[in-house]
Write a protein that holds these residues in place. Structure first.
Motif, PDB file in Angstrom:
ATOM      1  N   LEU A  48      38.875  35.404  38.172  1.00 16.81           N
ATOM      2  CA  LEU A  48      37.940  36.346  37.565  1.00 16.81           C
ATOM      3  C   LEU A  48      38.533  36.998  36.325  1.00 16.81           C
ATOM      4  O   LEU A  48      39.740  37.210  36.249  1.00 16.81           O
ATOM      5  N   VAL A  49      37.665  37.332  35.382  1.00 18.15           N
ATOM      6  CA  VAL A  49      38.001  38.259  34.308  1.00 18.15           C
ATOM      7  C   VAL A  49      36.917  39.327  34.282  1.00 18.15           C
ATOM      8  O   VAL A  49      35.791  39.093  34.712  1.00 18.15           O
ATOM      9  N   LYS A  50      37.290  40.471  33.787  1.00 15.83           N
ATOM     10  CA  LYS A  50      36.396  41.626  33.776  1.00 15.83           C
ATOM     11  C   LYS A  50      35.459  41.566  32.578  1.00 15.83           C
ATOM     12  O   LYS A  50      35.889  41.354  31.448  1.00 15.83           O
ATOM     13  N   GLY A  51      34.171  41.749  32.837  1.00 15.09           N
ATOM     14  CA  GLY A  51      33.179  41.838  31.774  1.00 15.09           C
ATOM     15  C   GLY A  51      32.881  43.284  31.437  1.00 15.09           C
ATOM     16  O   GLY A  51      33.427  44.209  32.054  1.00 15.09           O
ATOM     17  N   ASN A  52      32.007  43.497  30.485  1.00 19.81           N
ATOM     18  CA  ASN A  52      31.681  44.856  30.068  1.00 19.81           C
ATOM     19  C   ASN A  52      30.904  45.630  31.131  1.00 19.81           C
ATOM     20  O   ASN A  52      30.810  46.855  31.051  1.00 19.81           O
ATOM     21  N   CYS A  53      30.380  44.965  32.153  1.00 19.86           N
ATOM     22  CA  CYS A  53      29.677  45.646  33.244  1.00 19.86           C
ATOM     23  C   CYS A  53      30.522  45.742  34.519  1.00 19.86           C
ATOM     24  O   CYS A  53      30.027  46.184  35.551  1.00 19.86           O
ATOM     25  N   ASP A  54      31.769  45.280  34.473  1.00 20.01           N
ATOM     26  CA  ASP A  54      32.668  45.312  35.630  1.00 20.01           C
ATOM     27  C   ASP A  54      33.703  46.422  35.439  1.00 20.01           C
ATOM     28  O   ASP A  54      34.146  46.668  34.322  1.00 20.01           O
TER      29      ASP A  54
END
Length: 174
Positions: A48-54
Motif C-alpha cells: 500500500l501507499v497512502k493517497g490524499n484521502c488516507d
C-alpha cells in the motif's frame, strides 16, 4: 506469475476482495485512496501507499519494490501533480532507478512508456473517469532480454472481463 494493481477504491472492501481472489497474483499493489482500515483483509496483504484521502501514519507515500528484474516505484500521484503532468513523476522515477511507475489519483486508466519507463494508472474500482467502467490492471513479465524487459499489461473491468483498448506489450530498460 503476475502482479495486480488497484487504486482509488474509496472504501470498497467486498469488491476489492473479489478482485484479489479472482486473480491470485504474486503481489498486489494498491496505489492509494483505499479509505478503510489498512490492517484488515484484503488490504493487510497488499503493498500500500497512502493517497490524499488516507490518513494512517504507518503507510508510506511512496514505495520502491524489486520484482523479476523490474524496479517498481509506487505512489498515489497527488504529491507529483499527475492530473496535470507526469513530468515530476518521471523525474522521481529516474532518481529512484525505476523502470515501472504505478500511480493513481486521477481515476483515469492508462499506461505508456516514456524513455524506457512504464507509467501505469490502473484507474478506479469506485469512481471511474475517462473510461466507461471501473478498472484495475495486471502486469506480467513476458521476456527478459540482455538490455530489456518485456511486460504485458492487461486491464479488466470490475466484473473481471478484459477492458478493450487499454494495456499492451511494452519493452523497458533492464
Amino acid at each position: 506469475m503476475s502482479i495486480l494493481i488497484l487504486s482509488d477504491t474509496h472504501g470498497l472492501v467486498r469488491e476489492v476482495k473479489e478482485v484479489v481472489e479472482r486473480h491470485k497474483a504474486e503481489m498486489v499493489f494498491h496505489c492509494g485512496d483505499y479509505c478503510v482500515d489498512h490492517q484488515r483483509e484484503p488490504f493487510s496483504g497488499m503493498k500500500l501507499v497512502k493517497g490524499n484521502c488516507d490518513f494512517p501514519s504507518d503507510v508510506p507515500t511512496e514505495r520502491k519494490t524489486s520484482w523479476k528484474g523490474l524496479t517498481i516505484l509506487q505512489t498515489h500521484g497527488h504529491l507529483f501533480g499527475v492530473k496535470s503532468s507526469l513530468l515530476r513523476l518521471h523525474y522521481r522515477a529516474e532518481e529512484t532507478g525505476a523502470n515501472v511507475v504505478l500511480f493513481g489519483h486521477s481515476h483515469v486508466p492508462g499506461c505508456a512508456v516514456e524513455r524506457d519507463i512504464l507509467f501505469l494508472n490502473p484507474g478506479s474500482l469506485q469512481l471511474p473517469r475517462g473510461y466507461d467502467v471501473p478498472t484495475y490492471a495486471i502486469l506480467k513479465k513476458v521476456e527478459q532480454k540482455e538490455s530489456a524487459v518485456v511486460v504485458q499489461v492487461t486491464y479488466y473491468d470490475h466484473k473481471g472481463k478484459v477492458a478493450p483498448k487499454l494495456g499492451g506489450t511494452f519493452s523497458l530498460r533492464s
